[in-house]
Design an enzyme around this catalytic site. Structure first.
Site, short mmCIF file in Angstrom:
data_model
loop_
_atom_site.label_atom_id
_atom_site.label_comp_id
_atom_site.label_asym_id
_atom_site.label_seq_id
_atom_site.Cartn_x
_atom_site.Cartn_y
_atom_site.Cartn_z
CE LYS A 1 26.13 61.82 94.61
NZ LYS A 1 25.24 60.71 94.94
CE LYS B 1 28.39 52.75 85.08
NZ LYS B 1 27.74 53.39 86.21
CG HIS C 1 28.54 62.91 88.05
ND1 HIS C 1 27.49 63.80 87.94
CD2 HIS C 1 28.03 61.70 87.69
CE1 HIS C 1 26.41 63.14 87.55
NE2 HIS C 1 26.71 61.88 87.37
C1 BG6 Z 1 24.85 58.80 86.76
C2 BG6 Z 1 25.52 57.88 85.78
O1 BG6 Z 1 24.92 60.13 86.32
O2 BG6 Z 1 25.46 58.69 88.02
C3 BG6 Z 1 25.48 56.45 86.29
O3 BG6 Z 1 24.88 57.96 84.53
C4 BG6 Z 1 26.04 56.36 87.68
O4 BG6 Z 1 26.21 55.59 85.41
C5 BG6 Z 1 25.39 57.38 88.59
O5 BG6 Z 1 25.81 55.06 88.17
C6 BG6 Z 1 26.07 57.44 89.94
O6 BG6 Z 1 25.34 58.26 90.79
P1 BG6 Z 1 25.32 58.02 92.35
O7 BG6 Z 1 24.58 59.18 92.90
O8 BG6 Z 1 24.64 56.72 92.57
O9 BG6 Z 1 26.77 57.99 92.75
#
Ligand code: BG6
Length: 484
Positions: free
Chosen positions: A176, A334, A234
């Site tokens: 990002k 979520k 992440h």
């Molecule tokens: C993914 C997850 O790695 O990242 C998903 O498996 C999640 O569950 C997604 O929705 C979120 O990514 P971003 O870039 O949309 O924040």
């Protein structure tokens, strides 16, 4: 340079949601090597034309500005080919070998966008088919394994087939723009470095809010949950980017060595902190933007008595000289009230107050990851009016809005990372020892939850998650940035 990209999971969710749009963007930006082939691999034996038609139809559900028009798709789809394979059948790897043998590409990338339990099988079979040549790179999607042991087993098997510098473990958060900019902010400027430590920072908050539910991935999510899906990778990578020491240079291993030290310094869990400092939640029915949505237990592929978490908030510390005692809070879930991600660095207040001012949102650096990316520096300023009568200090903001500064059409995370793989740049990929440490640190939480009869706290969809999250941070005398 000729280049072949083999997409295992070529008909799957990730392929059409993230990878194809990223490849199309690179194609449109003119950064895909000319003559590239994108070879989708899937179970159906559908042939190139049907695969192209499938991808074209899937593009319809991609955001408008990332979707090709028919002329653009025509040109892009000329790169697409398809190989039908049952990945568990050794003889089927011959189909792929034949396809790749049609020409000798300078670089071949095997992108494993499948369930992680297939990674070892695919790697072994690629080796048996003689497809692990020195010009081959392999990309492994997250989650890499289910726990420490399965992660080690995958890395061991893949490591017997490919050398470490051929293995690209992807964490798209590192791609990002705001995260790369965080490295630039910290290591390209001297300004913040003296302040970037326990003496000046009160706490750090990492938040990734999603409005989306599990969508069609209920079955996957049931055995994954937010801790494995978002925190182990992440959120911890973001924490590393904030907490790491300056690397000795910008090479991949120098950066990864420093991230590894952070992961090794995370405060170990105790019986007390596992209860007090980790909150798990699960969404119940509610409303998102006024529209009723079902609870997690009513989603397709989910057990009606599921205890899988869709929300995690936790508090940790990095036990070293720079950070000892500074709380790092992580919060992600979520079906929350908004869709955004940010890191907030809260500096300590002035040691002595000469103004009678509420600090509120001041003294703070905000790194916005999405939906808008950029930096905000929150300060207190003397309010001004035309008669210069005001004596008030008010919070103000200095903004670096990336869209305004660099234009809205920029390289997205997956596009950046795919181009890095093509060019052989490992800086933004995760080394196996980092993953091992991250799994080692989350595992006690998983073990604790197995025997915790309380289960996840339910929260209504469209809210900010369980209220216990605010109580957790309040114990330290702080609050979430949006509450101040
Ligand atoms: C993914 C997850 O790695 O990242 C998903 O498996 C999640 O569950 C997604 O929705 C979120 O990514 P971003 O870039 O949309 O924040």
């Amino acid at each position: 340079m000729s280049f072949d990209l083999v997409l295992f999971g070529g008909t799957g969710d990730l392929c059409w949601r993230k990878l194809m749009p990223a490849l199309f963007a690179a194609f449109k930006h003119g950064t895909l090597p000319p003559g590239a082939r994108i070879i989708g691999v899937g179970r159906d034996d559908m042939g190139d034309d049907r695969y192209r038609a499938l991808i074209e139809s899937r593009f319809q559900s991609v955001e408008q500005d990332k979707r090709p028009n028919s002329d653009e798709f025509q040109r892009f789809s000329a790169l697409l080919q398809f190989v039908g394979m049952d990945l568990s059948r050794p003889d089927h790897y011959g189909h792929l070998r034949d396809k790749l043998a049609q020409r000798q590409a300078d670089t071949v990338v095997m992108y494993l966008a499948t369930a992680p339990d297939l990674f070892a099988v695919i790697a072994e079979q690629l080796a048996l088919a003689g497809l692990n040549t020195p010009n081959t790179r392999v990309v492994l999607e997250k989650p890499l394994g289910h726990d420490l042991d399965s992660n080690r087993a995958i890395n061991q098997t893949v490591g017997q087939v490919f050398t470490e510098h051929q293995i690209y473990r992807i964490d798209h958060y590192l791609g990002k723009p705001a995260v790369q900019n965080l490295f630039a902010l910290r290591f390209g400027n001297a300004l913040f470095e003296p302040l970037w430590r326990r003496e000046h920072i009160a706490n750090i908050q990492i938040t990734i809010d999603e409005e989306l539910g599990v969508e069609k991935r209920g079955a996957f999510f049931e055995t994954t949950g937010t801790l494995r899906d978002m925190v182990q990778n992440h959120a911890l990578q973001l924490l590393c980017a904030i907490g790491m020491e300056p690397p000795i240079n910008a090479h991949a291993d120098a950066i990864r060595d420093e991230k590894l030290k952070v992961l090794r310094s995370l405060k170990p869990w105790t019986a007390v902190t596992l209860v007090q400092d980790v909150i798990r939640g699960q969404y119940a029915a509610g409303r998102i933007a006024g529209v009723p949505v079902p609870g997690y237990r009513d989603e397709l592929g989910v057990s009606p008595s599921s205890n899988t978490e869709t929300f995690v908030a936790l508090r940790t510390e990095i036990s070293n000289w720079r950070w000892a005692g500074v709380p790092f809070y992580i919060r992600t879930g979520k079906r929350l009230a908004g869709q955004d991600a940010r890191i907030v660095v809260n500096f300590r207040p002035t040691p002595h107050a000469i103004y009678n001012a509420q600090i509120g949102a001041a003294n703070r650096l905000v790194i916005n990851l999405q939906p808008k990316d950029g930096l905000e520096l929150h300060l207190l300023a003397q309010a001004q009016d035309k008669r210069q009568l005001s004596r008030q200090l008010i919070p103000v903001q200095l903004d670096l809005d990336f869209d305004k500064r660099f234009g809205a059409e920029r390289v997205g995370a997956y596009e950046r990372l795919l181009l890095d793989v093509i060019e052989g740049r490992l800086n933004l990929f995760v080394r196996s020892d980092e993953q091992v440490e991250a799994w080692r640190w989350v595992e006690p939480i998983l073990t604790h939850w197995q025997s915790d009869v309380q289960g996840p706290r339910l929260y209504a969809s469209g809210t900010w998650g369980p209220s216990a999250t605010s109580a957790m941070i309040a114990r330290d005398g702080f609050c979430w940035s949006e509450e101040s």
